[in-house]
Every structure is written in structure tokens, then in C-alpha cells.
Scaffold this motif. Structure first.
Motif, PDB file in Angstrom:
ATOM      1  N   HIS A   1       0.803  -1.235   0.000  1.00  0.00           N
ATOM      2  CA  HIS A   1       0.000   0.000   0.000  1.00  0.00           C
ATOM      3  C   HIS A   1       0.834   1.283   0.000  1.00  0.00           C
ATOM      4  CE1 HIS A   1      -3.360  -2.652   0.790  1.00  0.00           C
ATOM      5  NE2 HIS A   1      -2.720  -3.125   1.824  1.00  0.00           N
ATOM      6  N   ILE A   2       1.757   1.373  -0.969  1.00  0.00           N
ATOM      7  CA  ILE A   2       2.471   2.638  -1.154  1.00  0.00           C
ATOM      8  C   ILE A   2       2.436   3.012  -2.632  1.00  0.00           C
ATOM      9  CG2 ILE A   2       3.958   2.384   0.870  1.00  0.00           C
ATOM     10  CD1 ILE A   2       6.229   1.596  -0.925  1.00  0.00           C
ATOM     11  N   ASP A   3       2.674   4.285  -2.932  1.00  0.00           N
ATOM     12  CA  ASP A   3       2.574   4.729  -4.322  1.00  0.00           C
ATOM     13  C   ASP A   3       3.784   4.290  -5.141  1.00  0.00           C
ATOM     14  OD1 ASP A   3       4.644   6.869  -4.315  1.00  0.00           O
ATOM     15  OD2 ASP A   3       3.267   7.884  -2.947  1.00  0.00           O
ATOM     16  N   SER A   4       3.662   4.399  -6.450  1.00  0.00           N
ATOM     17  CA  SER A   4       4.699   3.882  -7.356  1.00  0.00           C
ATOM     18  C   SER A   4       6.031   4.626  -7.201  1.00  0.00           C
ATOM     19  CB  SER A   4       4.229   3.925  -8.805  1.00  0.00           C
ATOM     20  OG  SER A   4       3.910   5.242  -9.192  1.00  0.00           O
ATOM     21  N   ALA A   5       5.983   5.927  -6.942  1.00  0.00           N
ATOM     22  CA  ALA A   5       7.230   6.674  -6.748  1.00  0.00           C
ATOM     23  C   ALA A   5       7.950   6.193  -5.499  1.00  0.00           C
ATOM     24  CB  ALA A   5       6.947   8.167  -6.660  1.00  0.00           C
ATOM     25  N   ALA A   6       7.200   5.948  -4.422  1.00  0.00           N
ATOM     26  CA  ALA A   6       7.806   5.489  -3.163  1.00  0.00           C
ATOM     27  C   ALA A   6       8.399   4.094  -3.305  1.00  0.00           C
ATOM     28  CB  ALA A   6       6.777   5.516  -2.031  1.00  0.00           C
ATOM     29  N   ILE A   7       7.704   3.193  -3.987  1.00  0.00           N
ATOM     30  CA  ILE A   7       8.233   1.836  -4.144  1.00  0.00           C
ATOM     31  C   ILE A   7       9.510   1.871  -4.968  1.00  0.00           C
ATOM     32  CG2 ILE A   7       6.912   1.108  -6.193  1.00  0.00           C
ATOM     33  CD1 ILE A   7       7.469  -1.173  -3.257  1.00  0.00           C
ATOM     34  N   THR A   8       9.532   2.699  -5.993  1.00  0.00           N
ATOM     35  CA  THR A   8      10.736   2.824  -6.823  1.00  0.00           C
ATOM     36  C   THR A   8      11.894   3.375  -5.999  1.00  0.00           C
ATOM     37  OG1 THR A   8       9.408   3.122  -8.823  1.00  0.00           O
ATOM     38  CG2 THR A   8      11.691   3.905  -8.902  1.00  0.00           C
ATOM     39  N   ARG A   9      11.630   4.393  -5.204  1.00  0.00           N
ATOM     40  CA  ARG A   9      12.663   4.995  -4.355  1.00  0.00           C
ATOM     41  C   ARG A   9      13.227   3.969  -3.371  1.00  0.00           C
ATOM     42  NH1 ARG A   9       9.565   9.061  -3.533  1.00  0.00           N
ATOM     43  NH2 ARG A   9       8.822   8.388  -1.509  1.00  0.00           N
ATOM     44  N   HIS A  10      12.313   3.238  -2.686  1.00  0.00           N
ATOM     45  CA  HIS A  10      12.752   2.220  -1.723  1.00  0.00           C
ATOM     46  C   HIS A  10      13.579   1.142  -2.417  1.00  0.00           C
ATOM     47  CE1 HIS A  10      10.735   3.620   1.843  1.00  0.00           C
ATOM     48  NE2 HIS A  10       9.537   3.549   1.298  1.00  0.00           N
ATOM     49  N   LEU A  11      13.103   0.663  -3.548  1.00  0.00           N
ATOM     50  CA  LEU A  11      13.799  -0.434  -4.239  1.00  0.00           C
ATOM     51  C   LEU A  11      15.161   0.004  -4.763  1.00  0.00           C
ATOM     52  CD1 LEU A  11      10.840  -2.186  -6.070  1.00  0.00           C
ATOM     53  CD2 LEU A  11      12.125  -3.004  -4.077  1.00  0.00           C
ATOM     54  N   LYS A  12      15.265   1.219  -5.263  1.00  0.00           N
ATOM     55  CA  LYS A  12      16.572   1.713  -5.729  1.00  0.00           C
ATOM     56  C   LYS A  12      17.575   1.736  -4.580  1.00  0.00           C
ATOM     57  CE  LYS A  12      15.422   4.457  -9.774  1.00  0.00           C
ATOM     58  NZ  LYS A  12      15.412   5.790 -10.384  1.00  0.00           N
ATOM     59  N   GLN A  13      17.141   2.221  -3.422  1.00  0.00           N
ATOM     60  CA  GLN A  13      18.036   2.277  -2.265  1.00  0.00           C
ATOM     61  C   GLN A  13      18.389   0.868  -1.781  1.00  0.00           C
ATOM     62  OE1 GLN A  13      19.630   5.059  -0.862  1.00  0.00           O
ATOM     63  NE2 GLN A  13      20.777   3.355  -0.001  1.00  0.00           N
ATOM     64  N   LEU A  14      17.399   0.003  -1.704  1.00  0.00           N
ATOM     65  CA  LEU A  14      17.653  -1.373  -1.250  1.00  0.00           C
ATOM     66  C   LEU A  14      18.545  -2.122  -2.239  1.00  0.00           C
ATOM     67  CD1 LEU A  14      14.102  -2.211   0.125  1.00  0.00           C
ATOM     68  CD2 LEU A  14      16.198  -1.928   1.487  1.00  0.00           C
ATOM     69  N   GLU A  15      18.393  -1.827  -3.513  1.00  0.00           N
ATOM     70  CA  GLU A  15      19.249  -2.430  -4.534  1.00  0.00           C
ATOM     71  C   GLU A  15      20.685  -1.911  -4.385  1.00  0.00           C
ATOM     72  OE1 GLU A  15      18.643  -3.647  -9.162  1.00  0.00           O
ATOM     73  OE2 GLU A  15      18.130  -1.587  -8.628  1.00  0.00           O
ATOM     74  N   ALA A  16      20.818  -0.608  -4.160  1.00  0.00           N
ATOM     75  CA  ALA A  16      22.148  -0.019  -3.949  1.00  0.00           C
ATOM     76  C   ALA A  16      22.818  -0.596  -2.703  1.00  0.00           C
ATOM     77  CB  ALA A  16      22.035   1.505  -3.835  1.00  0.00           C
ATOM     78  N   ASP A  17      22.010  -0.941  -1.697  1.00  0.00           N
ATOM     79  CA  ASP A  17      22.530  -1.542  -0.464  1.00  0.00           C
ATOM     80  C   ASP A  17      22.809  -3.040  -0.624  1.00  0.00           C
ATOM     81  OD1 ASP A  17      22.263   0.945   0.735  1.00  0.00           O
ATOM     82  OD2 ASP A  17      20.388   0.435   1.775  1.00  0.00           O
ATOM     83  N   GLY A  18      22.453  -3.593  -1.780  1.00  0.00           N
ATOM     84  CA  GLY A  18      22.699  -5.008  -2.045  1.00  0.00           C
ATOM     85  C   GLY A  18      21.674  -5.952  -1.432  1.00  0.00           C
ATOM     86  N   LEU A  19      20.515  -5.430  -1.024  1.00  0.00           N
ATOM     87  CA  LEU A  19      19.514  -6.265  -0.352  1.00  0.00           C
ATOM     88  C   LEU A  19      18.480  -6.853  -1.306  1.00  0.00           C
ATOM     89  CD1 LEU A  19      18.922  -4.104   2.845  1.00  0.00           C
ATOM     90  CD2 LEU A  19      20.509  -5.999   2.513  1.00  0.00           C
ATOM     91  N   VAL A  20      18.234  -6.187  -2.428  1.00  0.00           N
ATOM     92  CA  VAL A  20      17.285  -6.710  -3.415  1.00  0.00           C
ATOM     93  C   VAL A  20      17.908  -6.649  -4.803  1.00  0.00           C
ATOM     94  CG1 VAL A  20      15.237  -5.990  -2.088  1.00  0.00           C
ATOM     95  CG2 VAL A  20      16.102  -4.522  -3.915  1.00  0.00           C
ATOM     96  N   SER A  21      17.353  -7.463  -5.687  1.00  0.00           N
ATOM     97  CA  SER A  21      17.729  -7.374  -7.098  1.00  0.00           C
ATOM     98  C   SER A  21      16.449  -7.228  -7.904  1.00  0.00           C
ATOM     99  CB  SER A  21      18.523  -8.607  -7.542  1.00  0.00           C
ATOM    100  OG  SER A  21      17.723  -9.764  -7.481  1.00  0.00           O
ATOM    101  N   ARG A  22      16.579  -6.507  -9.000  1.00  0.00           N
ATOM    102  CA  ARG A  22      15.440  -6.314  -9.896  1.00  0.00           C
ATOM    103  C   ARG A  22      15.860  -6.752 -11.288  1.00  0.00           C
ATOM    104  NH1 ARG A  22      13.576  -0.262  -9.417  1.00  0.00           N
ATOM    105  NH2 ARG A  22      15.808   0.105  -9.550  1.00  0.00           N
ATOM    106  N   ARG A  23      14.888  -7.299 -12.015  1.00  0.00           N
ATOM    107  CA  ARG A  23      15.145  -7.683 -13.402  1.00  0.00           C
ATOM    108  C   ARG A  23      13.882  -7.473 -14.213  1.00  0.00           C
ATOM    109  NH1 ARG A  23      13.078 -12.642 -14.943  1.00  0.00           N
ATOM    110  NH2 ARG A  23      12.242 -13.889 -13.237  1.00  0.00           N
ATOM    111  N   ARG A  24      14.056  -7.117 -15.445  1.00  0.00           N
ATOM    112  CA  ARG A  24      12.922  -6.915 -16.349  1.00  0.00           C
ATOM    113  C   ARG A  24      12.365  -8.270 -16.770  1.00  0.00           C
ATOM    114  NH1 ARG A  24      10.807  -1.884 -16.406  1.00  0.00           N
ATOM    115  NH2 ARG A  24      12.460  -0.361 -16.458  1.00  0.00           N
ATOM    116  N   ASN A  25      11.068  -8.307 -16.968  1.00  0.00           N
ATOM    117  CA  ASN A  25      10.421  -9.494 -17.515  1.00  0.00           C
ATOM    118  C   ASN A  25      10.828  -9.579 -18.989  1.00  0.00           C
ATOM    119  OD1 ASN A  25       8.669 -11.369 -18.626  1.00  0.00           O
ATOM    120  ND2 ASN A  25       6.886 -10.633 -17.509  1.00  0.00           N
ATOM    121  N   PRO A  26      11.463 -10.665 -19.398  1.00  0.00           N
ATOM    122  CA  PRO A  26      11.902 -10.749 -20.794  1.00  0.00           C
ATOM    123  C   PRO A  26      10.741 -10.755 -21.792  1.00  0.00           C
ATOM    124  CG  PRO A  26      12.349 -12.808 -19.620  1.00  0.00           C
ATOM    125  CD  PRO A  26      11.832 -11.824 -18.615  1.00  0.00           C
ATOM    126  N   ILE A  27       9.561 -11.147 -21.340  1.00  0.00           N
ATOM    127  CA  ILE A  27       8.396 -11.197 -22.224  1.00  0.00           C
ATOM    128  C   ILE A  27       7.709  -9.834 -22.300  1.00  0.00           C
ATOM    129  CG2 ILE A  27       6.120 -12.267 -22.549  1.00  0.00           C
ATOM    130  CD1 ILE A  27       7.373 -14.745 -21.089  1.00  0.00           C
TER     131      ILE A  27
END
Length: 141
Positions: free
Chosen positions: A58-84
């Protein structure tokens, strides 16, 4: 329908608890409650789409992107595009993220234990049920 004094007091208590909960949780665990919920959701579900994660916590798209970018920079999450479908992004915890969330459990347990000190298991179950019903009642407001 007018609010009774008891209902007004309940509203004020809930607001005060809400205001205290986030900063105290962060101080005790070293992570924001939003990021903890995000990491915990990934811990339970392994890999989800970014849009699913946004709706689930229950958070907006800008907030989820911000959180994920920081968590990715911290090495805690990884993101990948759906190849399809390149518009869709999959998110998952890294090994470091899995270790991190496991370490948070002890801090979280201590926080919850302190917060619910002197409550019986029955009282916690009743409060959980009541708060879940409140949340359900508010979903369409």
C-alpha cells in the motif's frame, strides 16, 4: 452518526500510537517500517513484480521505486525486467537481503515483545481481530 467520547478517545489513541510506532520501530531495528514490510513481503513471496509489491504494501509507485533503488544499492534486493514484457519488473531478495531480514527478526521480536508487554495471548488475538476489522471497514472510505 455522532462519535461518542469513547470513540473519539479511541481515534486519538490510534493516531498517537501510529505517530509513535514508526520512529520507535526504526530506532529499535535500524530500518524504516516501510522498508521492513517490503523486505518481509519479499522474504515470504521470493519473487514478485514491482507493481504487485506496491499494491501489497500500500504505497505509491514513486515510493516503491525509491525504496527499491536504495535497497538495490545496499545489495539487499535485485530487480530484473520481464523478458516477455519489458514494462514489468521482478523483484527478489539477494542472499545478503535474506541474511539481513533474518537478523531483523530478533530486533523486531524484541520490539513487539516490549510493545505488548503484559498482554495475554487472548488479548493480542482479540486486538488483532478488532484492528483487522477496522482496517476492513476503512478500505472503501
Amino acid at each position: 452518526m455522532n462519535c461518542s467520547l469513547e470513540q473519539e478517545n479511541l481515534l486519538i489513541l490510534l493516531k498517537n500510537i501510529s505517530n509513535q510506532l514508526k520512529p520507535k520501530f526504526e530506532r529499535c531495528t535500524g530500518i524504516s517500517s516501510s522498508r521492513y514490510v517490503l523486505l518481509y513481503h519479499l522474504y515470504i513471496h521470493e519473487e514478485v513484480t514491482q507493481s504487485h509489491l506496491q499494491k501489497a504494501i500500500h504505497i505509491d509507485s514513486a515510493a516503491i521505486t525509491r525504496h527499491l533503488k536504495q535497497l538495490e544499492a545496499d545489495g539487499l534486493v535485485s530487480r530484473r525486467r520481464n523478458p516477455i514484457d519489458q514494462r514489468e519488473t521482478f523483484v527478489r531478495l539477494t542472499e545478503q537481503g535474506l541474511t539481513h531480514i533474518a537478523n531483523f527478526k530478533q530486533d523486531r521480536n524484541q520490539f513487539v515483545h516490549q510493545m505488548l508487554l503484559d498482554f495475554s495471548e487472548e488479548e493480542v488475538a482479540m486486538m488483532t481481530d478488532m484492528l483487522a476489522r477496522m482496517q476492513f471497514n476503512m478500505k472503501d472510505m
